[in-house]
Scaffold this active site. Structure first.
Site, short mmCIF file in Angstrom:
data_model
loop_
_atom_site.label_atom_id
_atom_site.label_comp_id
_atom_site.label_asym_id
_atom_site.label_seq_id
_atom_site.Cartn_x
_atom_site.Cartn_y
_atom_site.Cartn_z
N LYS A 123 0.84 -1.20 0.00
CA LYS A 123 0.00 0.00 0.00
C LYS A 123 0.88 1.26 0.00
O LYS A 123 0.61 2.21 -0.73
CB LYS A 123 -0.96 -0.02 1.20
N GLN A 163 -4.69 -1.59 9.27
CA GLN A 163 -4.49 -2.91 8.64
C GLN A 163 -5.10 -4.01 9.51
O GLN A 163 -4.83 -4.09 10.70
CB GLN A 163 -2.98 -3.16 8.42
N ASP A 206 -11.07 2.67 3.52
CA ASP A 206 -11.39 1.26 3.26
C ASP A 206 -12.90 1.05 3.06
O ASP A 206 -13.31 -0.03 2.63
CB ASP A 206 -10.93 0.38 4.44
#
Ligand code: NAP
Length: 279
Positions: free
Chosen positions: A52, A96, A119
């Protein structure tokens, strides 16, 4: 002969487009800063986080790293999230997953400001998706839509079956296919006569979380098969939820693992960030 849907190539195309847009935005003084939080040092999570950050650097998004130890408490993580919510220099926050067991994942995802929830996991963004309002959309299912569109596969009017109903893949996948005017059926572990249903699919999206679960007996001749699964087998090789060798000869198009859905998740994360700075 079936078409292999090349997620690596499509993800690269998307990142190139975003890189251009991000450069134009930067020239107008608009930048995006993404805070990436990792708790502990699970090797798979470290790989995902590094991918990422690399994608951010490529596209032209600034990423800030926050690393908390494996034994960090829920309160410590929540405090950091709240601090980043308040920080006007931070545009997006990514935590994460998975988190260590002492931390309640739902509580943390709920604490992220919906405005910074790149997200798309916050209930407000999930709700926006379900009623067709703009907002951050969960990256993996958004990536599947791009794979289909950019491979010239029409969704409108098609019989779409999603195998799996998780909050991060199955449910948003169903919503997005519906938004594209597909006729959508969602299957799960309590579904009866599963194969009869999956065999109706023109487009079958598999997110069942079980290695090589779907073989040719689940698939209609000529179907498009999208494999969201990622697993490592005993020889440490990657495989999906679909038994590729068994299914591919019966499909009109299929995603491989690796190189299918996987690379799209990061590309769509980048897309969420750049789109937000366009607003
Ligand atoms: P998950 O939370 O484990 O959900 C699995 C779903 O499959 C559940 O809805 C479950 O039903 C259903 N299921 C399990 N066994 C079944 C069976 N025998 N018959 C029918 N349905 C069954 O998994 P997930 O988080 O959605 O992830 C799915 C896969 O995608 C995993 O392999 C994961 O590693 C992968 N993944 C990949 C990416 C990427 O970037 N490519 C991102 C996220 C996830 P119930 O709801 O009834 O339990």
């Amino acid at each position: 002969m079936y078409q292999i849907i090349d997620g690596k190539k499509i993800a690269q195309e998307i990142k190139e487009e975003l890189r251009e847009t991000a450069a134009e935005l930067k020239a107008r003084g608009k930048t995006f800063v993404l805070a990436v939080i990792q708790v502990g040092n699970d090797p798979a999570s470290t790989v995902y986080v590094n991918n990422k950050k690399k994608a951010c650097a490529y596209v032209g998004i600034e990423s800030l790293s926050y690393e908390l130890p494996q034994e960090a408490t829920e309160e410590e993580l929540l405090k950091l999230v709240r601090q980043l919510n308040e920080d006007s220099g931070v545009d997006g926050i990514l935590v994460q997953l998975p988190l260590p067991e002492q931390i309640d994942e739902d509580k943390v995802l709920l604490a992220i400001s919906p405005e910074k929830d790149v997200d798309g996991f916050h209930p407000e963004n999930v709700g926006n998706l379900s009623i067709g309002r703009p907002g951050f959309v969960s990256c993996t299912p958004a990536g599947v839509i791009q794979l289909l569109k950019r491979s010239g596969i029409e969704i409108e009017g098609k019989e779409c079956v999603v195998l799996g109903r998780s909050n991060i893949v199955g449910k948003p996948m169903a919503m997005l296919l519906l938004r594209e005017n597909g006729t959508v059926t969602v299957c799960h572990s309590k579904t009866r006569h599963l194969k009869e249903i999956t065999k109706r699919a023109d487009i079958l999206v598999v997110a069942v979380g079980k290695p090589r679960f779907v073989d040719a007996s689940y698939v209609k001749e000529g179907a498009v098969v999208i494999d969201v699964g990622i697993h490592r087998n005993a020889e440490n090789k990657l495989c999906g939820d679909v038994d590729f060798d068994s299914v591919a000869p019966h499909a009109s198009a299929i995603t491989p693992v690796p190189g299918g859905v996987g690379p799209m998740t990061v590309a769509m994360l980048m897309s969420n960030c750049v789109k937000k700075s366009l607003q």
